[in-house]
Design a protein around this motif. Structure first.
Motif, PDB file in Angstrom:
ATOM      1  N   ASN A 125      59.260  14.525  84.186  1.00 31.94           N
ATOM      2  CA  ASN A 125      60.377  13.581  84.321  1.00 31.94           C
ATOM      3  C   ASN A 125      61.658  14.209  83.720  1.00 31.94           C
ATOM      4  OD1 ASN A 125      62.250  11.505  84.031  1.00 31.94           O
ATOM      5  ND2 ASN A 125      60.655   9.952  83.714  1.00 31.94           N
ATOM      6  N   VAL A 126      62.468  14.775  84.601  1.00 30.41           N
ATOM      7  CA  VAL A 126      63.621  15.560  84.135  1.00 30.41           C
ATOM      8  C   VAL A 126      64.643  14.681  83.415  1.00 30.41           C
ATOM      9  CG1 VAL A 126      65.560  17.010  84.899  1.00 30.41           C
ATOM     10  CG2 VAL A 126      63.302  17.307  85.917  1.00 30.41           C
ATOM     11  N   ASP A 127      64.879  13.469  83.927  1.00 31.65           N
ATOM     12  CA  ASP A 127      65.876  12.591  83.295  1.00 31.65           C
ATOM     13  C   ASP A 127      65.467  12.248  81.860  1.00 31.65           C
ATOM     14  OD1 ASP A 127      67.523  12.595  85.451  1.00 31.65           O
ATOM     15  OD2 ASP A 127      66.573  10.847  86.386  1.00 31.65           O
ATOM     16  N   ARG A 128      64.182  11.985  81.706  1.00 38.45           N
ATOM     17  CA  ARG A 128      63.694  11.641  80.377  1.00 38.45           C
ATOM     18  C   ARG A 128      63.813  12.843  79.439  1.00 38.45           C
ATOM     19  NH1 ARG A 128      57.884   9.300  79.214  1.00 38.45           N
ATOM     20  NH2 ARG A 128      58.093   9.237  76.980  1.00 38.45           N
ATOM     21  N   MET A 129      63.445  13.997  79.972  1.00 38.92           N
ATOM     22  CA  MET A 129      63.509  15.211  79.150  1.00 38.92           C
ATOM     23  C   MET A 129      64.969  15.503  78.775  1.00 38.92           C
ATOM     24  SD  MET A 129      61.346  18.660  79.832  1.00 38.92           S
ATOM     25  CE  MET A 129      62.069  19.101  81.390  1.00 38.92           C
ATOM     26  N   ARG A 130      65.878  15.303  79.734  1.00 40.34           N
ATOM     27  CA  ARG A 130      67.297  15.545  79.462  1.00 40.34           C
ATOM     28  C   ARG A 130      67.804  14.665  78.320  1.00 40.34           C
ATOM     29  NH1 ARG A 130      69.302  14.471  84.263  1.00 40.34           N
ATOM     30  NH2 ARG A 130      69.294  16.614  85.032  1.00 40.34           N
ATOM     31  N   SER A 131      67.435  13.393  78.357  1.00 39.04           N
ATOM     32  CA  SER A 131      67.955  12.520  77.294  1.00 39.04           C
ATOM     33  C   SER A 131      67.304  12.845  75.947  1.00 39.04           C
ATOM     34  CB  SER A 131      67.830  11.041  77.676  1.00 39.04           C
ATOM     35  OG  SER A 131      66.525  10.627  77.538  1.00 39.04           O
ATOM     36  N   GLN A 132      66.059  13.297  75.986  1.00 36.23           N
ATOM     37  CA  GLN A 132      65.422  13.716  74.724  1.00 36.23           C
ATOM     38  C   GLN A 132      66.096  14.969  74.162  1.00 36.23           C
ATOM     39  OE1 GLN A 132      61.330  14.068  75.994  1.00 36.23           O
ATOM     40  NE2 GLN A 132      60.829  11.988  75.365  1.00 36.23           N
ATOM     41  N   ILE A 192      69.766  17.681  70.296  1.00 37.77           N
ATOM     42  CA  ILE A 192      70.968  18.483  69.999  1.00 37.77           C
ATOM     43  C   ILE A 192      71.941  17.700  69.126  1.00 37.77           C
ATOM     44  CG2 ILE A 192      73.049  19.428  71.113  1.00 37.77           C
ATOM     45  CD1 ILE A 192      71.079  20.618  73.184  1.00 37.77           C
ATOM     46  N   ASP A 193      72.086  16.440  69.415  1.00 36.98           N
ATOM     47  CA  ASP A 193      72.970  15.617  68.569  1.00 36.98           C
ATOM     48  C   ASP A 193      72.533  15.698  67.101  1.00 36.98           C
ATOM     49  OD1 ASP A 193      74.255  14.944  70.869  1.00 36.98           O
ATOM     50  OD2 ASP A 193      73.438  12.905  71.014  1.00 36.98           O
ATOM     51  N   ASP A 194      71.229  15.791  66.892  1.00 39.57           N
ATOM     52  CA  ASP A 194      70.697  15.828  65.515  1.00 39.57           C
ATOM     53  C   ASP A 194      70.974  17.142  64.790  1.00 39.57           C
ATOM     54  OD1 ASP A 194      69.699  13.331  65.651  1.00 39.57           O
ATOM     55  OD2 ASP A 194      67.615  13.922  66.011  1.00 39.57           O
ATOM     56  N   ILE A 195      71.087  18.246  65.532  1.00 39.75           N
ATOM     57  CA  ILE A 195      71.244  19.541  64.832  1.00 39.75           C
ATOM     58  C   ILE A 195      72.692  20.035  64.821  1.00 39.75           C
ATOM     59  CG2 ILE A 195      68.859  20.312  65.197  1.00 39.75           C
ATOM     60  CD1 ILE A 195      69.920  22.115  67.484  1.00 39.75           C
ATOM     61  N   LEU A 196      73.596  19.266  65.396  1.00 37.92           N
ATOM     62  CA  LEU A 196      75.009  19.688  65.425  1.00 37.92           C
ATOM     63  C   LEU A 196      75.631  19.670  64.032  1.00 37.92           C
ATOM     64  CD1 LEU A 196      76.889  17.886  68.319  1.00 37.92           C
ATOM     65  CD2 LEU A 196      76.188  20.266  68.225  1.00 37.92           C
ATOM     66  N   PRO A 197      76.540  20.605  63.767  1.00 37.64           N
ATOM     67  CA  PRO A 197      77.299  20.488  62.515  1.00 37.64           C
ATOM     68  C   PRO A 197      78.304  19.341  62.649  1.00 37.64           C
ATOM     69  CG  PRO A 197      78.089  22.352  63.793  1.00 37.64           C
ATOM     70  CD  PRO A 197      76.968  21.737  64.578  1.00 37.64           C
ATOM     71  N   ASP A 198      78.897  18.933  61.534  1.00 43.10           N
ATOM     72  CA  ASP A 198      79.836  17.809  61.587  1.00 43.10           C
ATOM     73  C   ASP A 198      80.978  18.076  62.553  1.00 43.10           C
ATOM     74  OD1 ASP A 198      78.306  16.507  59.813  1.00 43.10           O
ATOM     75  OD2 ASP A 198      79.445  17.163  58.044  1.00 43.10           O
ATOM     76  N   LYS A 199      81.464  19.312  62.519  1.00 40.95           N
ATOM     77  CA  LYS A 199      82.593  19.654  63.386  1.00 40.95           C
ATOM     78  C   LYS A 199      82.243  20.893  64.199  1.00 40.95           C
ATOM     79  CE  LYS A 199      87.475  19.588  63.021  1.00 40.95           C
ATOM     80  NZ  LYS A 199      88.339  20.647  62.712  1.00 40.95           N
TER      81      LYS A 199
END
Ligand SMILES: [Fe+2]
Length: 270
Positions: A21-28, A33-40
């Motif tokens: 399920n590509v859509d599901r995988m994409r949102s996961q 990625i949102d979790d590992i981003l630096p603040d800026k």
């Protein structure tokens, strides 16, 4: 550009299972990625290899990174050459190089995404360049006095690379690719590290360390003022040798570095 962000050894399928399920995988992948981003986030992201075992999943990840980064540069790691199933071996005609070729081709179709494989990329006056590179057993030969034949035997016994990579990169070819771009780079990117001087403890006497570095001394002697990003070992590092800053920001497997994130590297123009 004053900074760029760095990560390596993401091993995506260990964080996000590969599903149909590509859509599901994409949102996961997006939330990962949102979790590992630096603040800026900076404008440029560098990935120093080992994205993951599935090209489709890696492409979703590169696209997802582009939500935040104007430019995403990446090189291959050993795991980006793995063919972990008979279906993959069939698909890539038993050639890891074909898998990497497909990855490069699909990635290059995403605007702003650039594979580094013996080429240069200049962004706002900063030149990035590199290739995956390969290990050359030099650690075991120079530090432990072992023969190449003995190390090769150990490599076959100890490393998964022998089981999942068909047609390994040839060290000499990787060396040529690096030599071609090295002089012009402000930022050098390789998956395998060029220097083991910062290896300590049990790894200093472990012959397995031979499969995580190459002898980069001939490049490091001409690397003053450069930043050299690498990965492969899942331990972060940031130190200088002969005026060259060496940085490893490996994410690693989920149980290894639970708090690791992308880091921003300051570019000091010389
Ligand atoms: Fe690796």
């Amino acid at each position: 550009m004053q900074t760029f962000d760095l990560i390596s050894d993401i091993h995506l399928e260990f964080w996000i299972p590969f599903i149909q399920n590509v859509d599901r995988m994409r949102s996961q992948i997006d939330s990962f990625i949102d979790d590992i981003l630096p603040d800026k986030p900076s404008k440029v992201l560098v990935i120093a290899g080992d994205l993951g075992h599935y090209n489709e999943q890696n492409i979703l990840m590169l696209t997802s990174f582009r939500r935040y980064y104007e430019y995403v540069l990446f090189t291959f790691g050993n795991h980006d050459l793995y063919m972990i199933s008979s279906a993959q071996r069939e698909r890539y005609n038993n050639s890891s190089i074909n898998r990497w070729g497909e990855m490069k081709q699909h990635a290059a179709e995403i605007p702003g995404v650039f594979p580094l494989d013996g080429n240069l990329m200049e962004i706002e006056g900063v030149t990035f360049g590199g290739t995956g590179m390969w290990y050359d057993y030099s650690f075991g030969i120079q530090e432990l006095g072992m023969t190449k034949a003995r190390l090769h035997k150990l490599w076959k016994q100890a490393m998964n690379d022998v089981n999942y990579i068909i047609e390994s990169p040839i060290f000499l070819q990787e060396e040529e690719k690096l030599s071609k771009v090295f002089k012009q780079c402000n930022v050098v990117v390789t998956h395998v590290g060029p220097d083991w001087s910062n290896v300590h403890g049990k790894y200093r006497i472990d012959p397995i360390t031979s499969f995580f570095y190459f002898d980069g001394s001939k490049w490091l002697s001409q690397a003053r003022g450069k930043i050299w990003c690498y990965g492969h070992t899942h331990s972060s590092n940031d130190y200088a040798i002969e005026g060259c800053r060496l940085v490893n920001n490996a994410l690693g497997y989920p149980n290894e570095n639970p708090f690791s994130k992308l880091v921003s590297i300051e570019i000091v123009q010389v």
